[in-house]
Design a protein around this motif. Sequence first.
Motif, PDB file in Angstrom:
ATOM      1  N   ALA A   1       0.659  -1.192   0.388  1.00  0.00           N
ATOM      2  CA  ALA A   1       0.489  -0.163   0.506  1.00  0.00           C
ATOM      3  C   ALA A   1       1.040   0.820  -0.267  1.00  0.00           C
ATOM      4  CB  ALA A   1      -0.638  -0.564   1.408  1.00  0.00           C
ATOM      5  N   GLY A   2       2.299   1.132   0.436  1.00  0.00           N
ATOM      6  CA  GLY A   2       3.144   1.887   0.865  1.00  0.00           C
ATOM      7  C   GLY A   2       3.302   2.595  -0.709  1.00  0.00           C
ATOM      8  N   VAL A   3       3.718   1.536  -1.492  1.00  0.00           N
ATOM      9  CA  VAL A   3       4.456   1.666  -2.678  1.00  0.00           C
ATOM     10  C   VAL A   3       3.650   1.971  -3.751  1.00  0.00           C
ATOM     11  CG1 VAL A   3       5.236   0.824  -4.781  1.00  0.00           C
ATOM     12  CG2 VAL A   3       6.012  -0.220  -2.469  1.00  0.00           C
ATOM     13  N   LEU A   4       1.753   1.470  -3.770  1.00  0.00           N
ATOM     14  CA  LEU A   4       1.324   1.889  -4.311  1.00  0.00           C
ATOM     15  C   LEU A   4       1.530   3.256  -4.027  1.00  0.00           C
ATOM     16  CD1 LEU A   4      -0.853  -0.822  -4.922  1.00  0.00           C
ATOM     17  CD2 LEU A   4       0.541   0.195  -6.066  1.00  0.00           C
ATOM     18  N   ALA A   5       0.683   4.031  -2.640  1.00  0.00           N
ATOM     19  CA  ALA A   5       0.502   5.194  -2.246  1.00  0.00           C
ATOM     20  C   ALA A   5       1.757   6.094  -2.796  1.00  0.00           C
ATOM     21  CB  ALA A   5       0.496   5.094  -0.885  1.00  0.00           C
ATOM     22  N   GLY A   6       2.662   6.139  -2.549  1.00  0.00           N
ATOM     23  CA  GLY A   6       3.987   6.356  -2.891  1.00  0.00           C
ATOM     24  C   GLY A   6       3.652   7.666  -4.941  1.00  0.00           C
ATOM     25  N   ILE A   7       3.405   5.996  -5.608  1.00  0.00           N
ATOM     26  CA  ILE A   7       3.177   6.047  -6.503  1.00  0.00           C
ATOM     27  C   ILE A   7       1.905   7.398  -7.956  1.00  0.00           C
ATOM     28  CG2 ILE A   7       2.689   4.724  -9.512  1.00  0.00           C
ATOM     29  CD1 ILE A   7       4.216   2.743  -8.078  1.00  0.00           C
ATOM     30  N   ALA A   8       1.128   7.063  -6.133  1.00  0.00           N
ATOM     31  CA  ALA A   8       0.049   7.908  -7.141  1.00  0.00           C
ATOM     32  C   ALA A   8      -0.376   9.264  -6.899  1.00  0.00           C
ATOM     33  CB  ALA A   8      -1.428   7.378  -6.420  1.00  0.00           C
ATOM     34  N   GLY A   9       0.840   9.397  -5.643  1.00  0.00           N
ATOM     35  CA  GLY A   9       1.188  11.117  -4.879  1.00  0.00           C
ATOM     36  C   GLY A   9       2.166  11.433  -6.007  1.00  0.00           C
ATOM     37  N   SER A  10       3.332  10.344  -6.922  1.00  0.00           N
ATOM     38  CA  SER A  10       4.283  11.240  -7.707  1.00  0.00           C
ATOM     39  C   SER A  10       3.285  11.741  -8.538  1.00  0.00           C
ATOM     40  CB  SER A  10       5.129   9.838  -7.722  1.00  0.00           C
ATOM     41  OG  SER A  10       6.126   8.855  -7.598  1.00  0.00           O
TER      42      SER A  10
ATOM     43  N   ALA B   1       8.631  10.511 -12.879  1.00  0.00           N
ATOM     44  CA  ALA B   1       7.255  10.701 -13.998  1.00  0.00           C
ATOM     45  C   ALA B   1       8.147  12.223 -14.883  1.00  0.00           C
ATOM     46  CB  ALA B   1       6.118  11.227 -12.826  1.00  0.00           C
ATOM     47  N   LEU B   2       8.528  13.175 -13.838  1.00  0.00           N
ATOM     48  CA  LEU B   2       8.522  14.073 -15.060  1.00  0.00           C
ATOM     49  C   LEU B   2       9.336  14.137 -15.239  1.00  0.00           C
ATOM     50  CD1 LEU B   2       7.523  17.471 -13.457  1.00  0.00           C
ATOM     51  CD2 LEU B   2       9.570  17.738 -13.056  1.00  0.00           C
ATOM     52  N   PHE B   3      10.626  12.890 -15.747  1.00  0.00           N
ATOM     53  CA  PHE B   3      11.747  12.944 -16.363  1.00  0.00           C
ATOM     54  C   PHE B   3      11.224  12.360 -17.787  1.00  0.00           C
ATOM     55  CE2 PHE B   3      14.215   9.930 -18.091  1.00  0.00           C
ATOM     56  CZ  PHE B   3      15.370  10.227 -18.360  1.00  0.00           C
ATOM     57  N   LEU B   4      10.369  11.126 -17.855  1.00  0.00           N
ATOM     58  CA  LEU B   4       9.870  10.640 -18.456  1.00  0.00           C
ATOM     59  C   LEU B   4       8.920  11.271 -19.464  1.00  0.00           C
ATOM     60  CD1 LEU B   4       9.278   7.068 -16.732  1.00  0.00           C
ATOM     61  CD2 LEU B   4      10.974   8.077 -18.448  1.00  0.00           C
TER      62      LEU B   4
END
Lengths: 108, 275
Positions: free
Chosen positions: B38-47, B132-135
């Motif tokens: 859940a931490g990883v997924l929340a982090g990706i969404a937040g990213s 995300a920004l780089f890509l």
Amino acid sequence: MSVFKASVFFAALVSSVAVAAPPEVHVVIKDHRFTPSEVKVPAGQKIRLIVDNQDATPEEFESHELNREKVIAGKSKATIYIGPLEPGRYPFFGEFNEATAQGVVVAE
Amino acid sequence: MISAAIIVFRETLEAALILGIIAAATVGVTGRARWLTAGVLAGIAGSLVVASLTEQIANLAEGMGQELFNALVLGVVVLMLAWHNIWMARHGATLARDARQLGRDVQAGAKALPILFVVIALAVLREGSETALFLYGMSLGGQHDAWAIVNGAGMGLAAGAAAGLALYLGFLRIPTRWFFVVTSGLILFLAAAMASQVANLLIQSDLLPSLAAPLWDTSGLLSNDSAVGLLLQTLVGYDANPAGMQVIFYVATAALILLGMRLARQKPAPVGSPH
């Protein structure tokens, strides 16, 4: 988004503090290159480095020697405080386009 | 493709190592897989949210929004890691006895999970938003075809994840009686390293004086962009040319956490005894 709110609050707090302005030095990013690619600055004092990214793509200003790292969105400007520096050469680069985006700060 | 792979790898590495350390520190705790995922997924969404707001964040505080935002995120992570270590120290005696099955007997581990969820989510958010920004920028650039970018990013992600997994598997080989010491030691270094990054961000935005910059320069011996330098930078906060203020933040954070752990250890844990 409480982190965001808190940072807005913190931001408001900080912007109310007046700071004596150190000398400004300007660098432009265009076509994933820095112009000028060699930036001369006075040694021994703090500098406001203003990086103007004229490309549409974001760039990350990075320098191991200056110990700085900052993302600059496309079509926007960023301010990075550097120094006071000892006389010498301090290379920097654009991490998102490292092949072309290279530059150096020369303190003298 | 190679540049995408390298950048994604560098950004992934830090988050993956933090995840590896935390996964190791919670071996055997029931429900940890769910919290960590859940931490990883929340982090990706937040990213993705943070990446899309880059310009707005940057424009806050007279252009210093990015530094303050990152300093805030890192500051929260430092507090959470400190809290976790002190919390675990309270249960040190029990943990040392049966570290591998601590989840079954000691509820302490399970109680620390929500804290670690936040740590992982924020670590992923910080590194992920730059990725995300780089890509996004790369895809805008138009010189690279989409498949090359996706392939490169996938390779970088896989390599970063492999490094985190290797660290985790390495941890599992540590003898039980050293396990707690090593994991809490690494979390301590991690917290101190992040505190030093907070100092650096505040110096960069001119909110703190640097107090001698750099205090020393060992880039000739081990530079920050070498592979070993990069690894040590992430794990223990190695910096080839740190400002004096960074060293103060590093040492003060480490000292405060150690003090907290020592004080916590003196009081026996009130939580239910094993069996």
